[in-house]
Motif scaffolding. Structure first.
Motif, PDB file in Angstrom:
ATOM      1  N   ASP A 175      -1.464  -0.630  -4.281  1.00 50.51           N
ATOM      2  CA  ASP A 175      -2.567   0.164  -3.741  1.00 50.51           C
ATOM      3  C   ASP A 175      -2.023   1.512  -3.273  1.00 50.51           C
ATOM      4  O   ASP A 175      -1.687   1.698  -2.104  1.00 50.51           O
ATOM      5  N   VAL A 176      -1.892   2.426  -4.229  1.00 50.91           N
ATOM      6  CA  VAL A 176      -1.417   3.783  -3.941  1.00 50.91           C
ATOM      7  C   VAL A 176      -2.399   4.775  -4.558  1.00 50.91           C
ATOM      8  O   VAL A 176      -3.227   4.405  -5.392  1.00 50.91           O
ATOM      9  N   THR A 177      -2.276   6.030  -4.153  1.00 52.24           N
ATOM     10  CA  THR A 177      -3.158   7.044  -4.719  1.00 52.24           C
ATOM     11  C   THR A 177      -2.781   7.307  -6.171  1.00 52.24           C
ATOM     12  O   THR A 177      -1.689   6.948  -6.627  1.00 52.24           O
ATOM     13  N   GLN A 178      -3.670   7.982  -6.867  1.00 51.90           N
ATOM     14  CA  GLN A 178      -3.403   8.284  -8.279  1.00 51.90           C
ATOM     15  C   GLN A 178      -2.168   9.183  -8.416  1.00 51.90           C
ATOM     16  O   GLN A 178      -1.348   8.975  -9.310  1.00 51.90           O
ATOM     17  N   VAL A 179      -2.022  10.138  -7.526  1.00 53.56           N
ATOM     18  CA  VAL A 179      -0.858  11.041  -7.579  1.00 53.56           C
ATOM     19  C   VAL A 179       0.424  10.254  -7.305  1.00 53.56           C
ATOM     20  O   VAL A 179       1.437  10.444  -7.998  1.00 53.56           O
ATOM     21  N   GLU A 180       0.398   9.371  -6.330  1.00 53.82           N
ATOM     22  CA  GLU A 180       1.573   8.551  -6.050  1.00 53.82           C
ATOM     23  C   GLU A 180       1.925   7.685  -7.253  1.00 53.82           C
ATOM     24  O   GLU A 180       3.096   7.557  -7.619  1.00 53.82           O
ATOM     25  N   ARG A 181       0.909   7.096  -7.864  1.00 53.24           N
ATOM     26  CA  ARG A 181       1.141   6.257  -9.046  1.00 53.24           C
ATOM     27  C   ARG A 181       1.764   7.075 -10.183  1.00 53.24           C
ATOM     28  O   ARG A 181       2.720   6.626 -10.837  1.00 53.24           O
TER      29      ARG A 181
ATOM     30  N   ALA B 275       6.075   6.512  -1.354  1.00 52.89           N
ATOM     31  CA  ALA B 275       4.755   5.989  -1.741  1.00 52.89           C
ATOM     32  C   ALA B 275       4.450   4.660  -1.048  1.00 52.89           C
ATOM     33  O   ALA B 275       3.297   4.388  -0.704  1.00 52.89           O
TER      34      ALA B 275
END
Length: 120
Positions: free
Chosen positions: A51-57, A117
């Motif tokens: 469960d991370v943000t799209q940018v982190e992913r 992250a």
């Protein structure tokens, strides 16, 4: 007779086949590449599951692929150095050490991104 270089889809097909051969050669001959490929097989699905943000992913995935990329370049460099000669030479050793350092830096980048992250 003059043989024309492939263009269009045929050029893309040939380039893709050369890339595939390179990946297969690295997997067959380089233990470090096999280990980093295993890391990627585990880490890439994990990046989608977390469960991370799209940018982190995107950063997490890119950092893992960066390790694989740099390892391929390091392995290519080592193959060329070994092809030139098997006797010890200071410049050969320096080139191999620098390639190894590049892989190490890519690992530090990936580690930092994953830690940021997940925990910060």
């Amino acid at each position: 007779m003059y043989k024309k270089n492939p263009q269009g889809l045929m050029r893309l097909f040939k380039a893709t086949s050369y890339s595939y051969k390179g990946i297969c050669a690295a997997f067959k001959h380089e233990a470090a590449f096999r280990e980093e490929a295993l890391l990627a097989v585990v880490a890439l699905p994990l990046a989608f599951w977390l469960d991370v943000t799209q940018v982190e992913r995107m950063l997490m995935i890119s950092s893992v692929l960066l390790i694989v990329l740099v390892e391929l370049l390091n392995s290519a460099l080592e193959a060329v150095v070994d092809r030139v000669g098997s006797e010890h030479h200071e410049l050969s050793g320096r080139a191999k050490d620098m390639g190894s350092a590049a892989v190490f830096i890519a690992m530090i980048i990936a580690g930092y991104i994953w830690l940021e992250a997940l925990f910060i």
